[in-house]
Design an enzyme around this catalytic site. Structure first.
Site, PDB file in Angstrom:
ATOM      1  N   THR A  85       0.875  -1.240   6.087  1.00 42.60           N
ATOM      2  CA  THR A  85       1.674  -0.709   4.984  1.00 42.60           C
ATOM      3  C   THR A  85       0.715  -0.166   3.930  1.00 42.60           C
ATOM      4  OG1 THR A  85       1.725  -2.739   3.655  1.00 42.60           O
ATOM      5  CG2 THR A  85       3.390  -2.525   5.388  1.00 42.60           C
ATOM      6  N   ALA A 138      -1.569  -5.366   3.962  1.00 42.11           N
ATOM      7  CA  ALA A 138      -0.940  -5.181   2.653  1.00 42.11           C
ATOM      8  C   ALA A 138      -2.036  -4.785   1.671  1.00 42.11           C
ATOM      9  CB  ALA A 138      -0.254  -6.466   2.204  1.00 42.11           C
ATOM     10  N   ILE A 154      -5.893  -7.727   4.160  1.00 43.60           N
ATOM     11  CA  ILE A 154      -5.911  -7.052   2.866  1.00 43.60           C
ATOM     12  C   ILE A 154      -6.499  -5.650   2.998  1.00 43.60           C
ATOM     13  CG2 ILE A 154      -6.595  -7.212   0.458  1.00 43.60           C
ATOM     14  CD1 ILE A 154      -4.820  -9.540   1.496  1.00 43.60           C
ATOM     15  N   LYS A 155      -5.694  -4.655   2.640  1.00 44.63           N
ATOM     16  CA  LYS A 155      -6.187  -3.277   2.641  1.00 44.63           C
ATOM     17  C   LYS A 155      -6.924  -3.008   1.330  1.00 44.63           C
ATOM     18  CE  LYS A 155      -4.030   0.278   4.511  1.00 44.63           C
ATOM     19  NZ  LYS A 155      -2.962   1.277   4.829  1.00 44.63           N
ATOM     20  N   ILE A 156      -8.151  -2.541   1.491  1.00 42.36           N
ATOM     21  CA  ILE A 156      -9.017  -2.267   0.350  1.00 42.36           C
ATOM     22  C   ILE A 156      -9.462  -0.809   0.424  1.00 42.36           C
ATOM     23  CG2 ILE A 156     -11.197  -2.868  -0.783  1.00 42.36           C
ATOM     24  CD1 ILE A 156      -9.423  -5.238  -0.879  1.00 42.36           C
TER      25      ILE A 156
END
Length: 216
Positions: free
Chosen positions: A27, A56, A82-84
């Site tokens: 997402t 996310a 975790i999208k960074i």
């Protein structure tokens, strides 16, 4: 190659998951906003549907904010990734989070150098955007080939997620090049399922069956 679904629409996720081909979901803030629902609520619901990595994304621009948000998101479910964003501050955050055992997906990658830096910082996944590179008259799939070669040269464990997938040819070429994962919109997944000759063949079989008056 594994398939992730690139959406925040839970109905699409349920439909795709029922096919048995989806290993995870990605997402981003735009996809979440499109649904018009609470961010945390959507992410929690997705974790109840798909038993696999759920990416996310953080919103903060500074590493401290990213780390703080990441720790909160990681509490939602063991499958949260975790999208960074691929920035200097993002790399700082990935470096800290990886040492805490929090999985990360470094996104908005447009060069192999960026992917290599993200991997060395400790990223679990890197997401090169092939479609957006194509949009500016660059060969988006070349970045996949370059990253695969570099990661293989140095036995880097970080997995490559082919992102910004616009059509099934992107998926096919990325698979041939050795990308670990393609994250695809629901529309592209359905395009991969269907072929006009398959539909025509089914209709032919049905017609022959009816003419013969057969039953199961």
């Amino acid at each position: 190659m594994k398939f992730f679904l690139d959406t925040a629409n839970v109905d699409e996720i349920r439909e795709a998951n029922a096919l048995g081909v989806i290993s995870g979901v990605t997402t981003n803030p735009s996809l979440i906003a499109k649904e018009g629902r609470d961010f945390i609520e959507v992410v929690k619901e997705i974790t109840q549907i798909v038993d696999g990595p759920i990416s996310a994304e953080v919103i903060s621009d500074d590493s401290e904010g990213m780390i703080r948000e990441a720790r909160e998101l990681a509490k939602i479910h063991k499958n949260i990734v975790i999208k960074i964003p691929m920035t200097a501050e993002g790399l700082k955050a990935v470096n800290v989070l990886s040492k805490e055992g929090i999985k990360t997906n470094v996104t908005l990658i447009f060069t192999a150098n960026q992917a290599l830096l993200a991997a060395r910082a400790g990223a679990t996944y890197v997401s090169p955007f092939v479609g957006r590179l194509d949009d500016i008259n660059t060969d988006g799939l070349q970045i996949i080939e370059d990253i695969v070669t570099i990661f293989n040269n140095y036995d880097i464990d970080t997995e490559i997620i082919t992102a910004s997938v616009r059509h099934p040819i992107h998926v096919l070429q990325a698979a041939k090049l050795g990308a670990h994962i393609a994250t695809v919109p629901y529309k592209v997944l359905m395009q991969m399922v269907k072929h006009p000759l398959t539909d025509a063949g089914i209709e032919r079989f049905k017609e022959d069956w009816r003419k013969a008056g057969l039953k199961i």
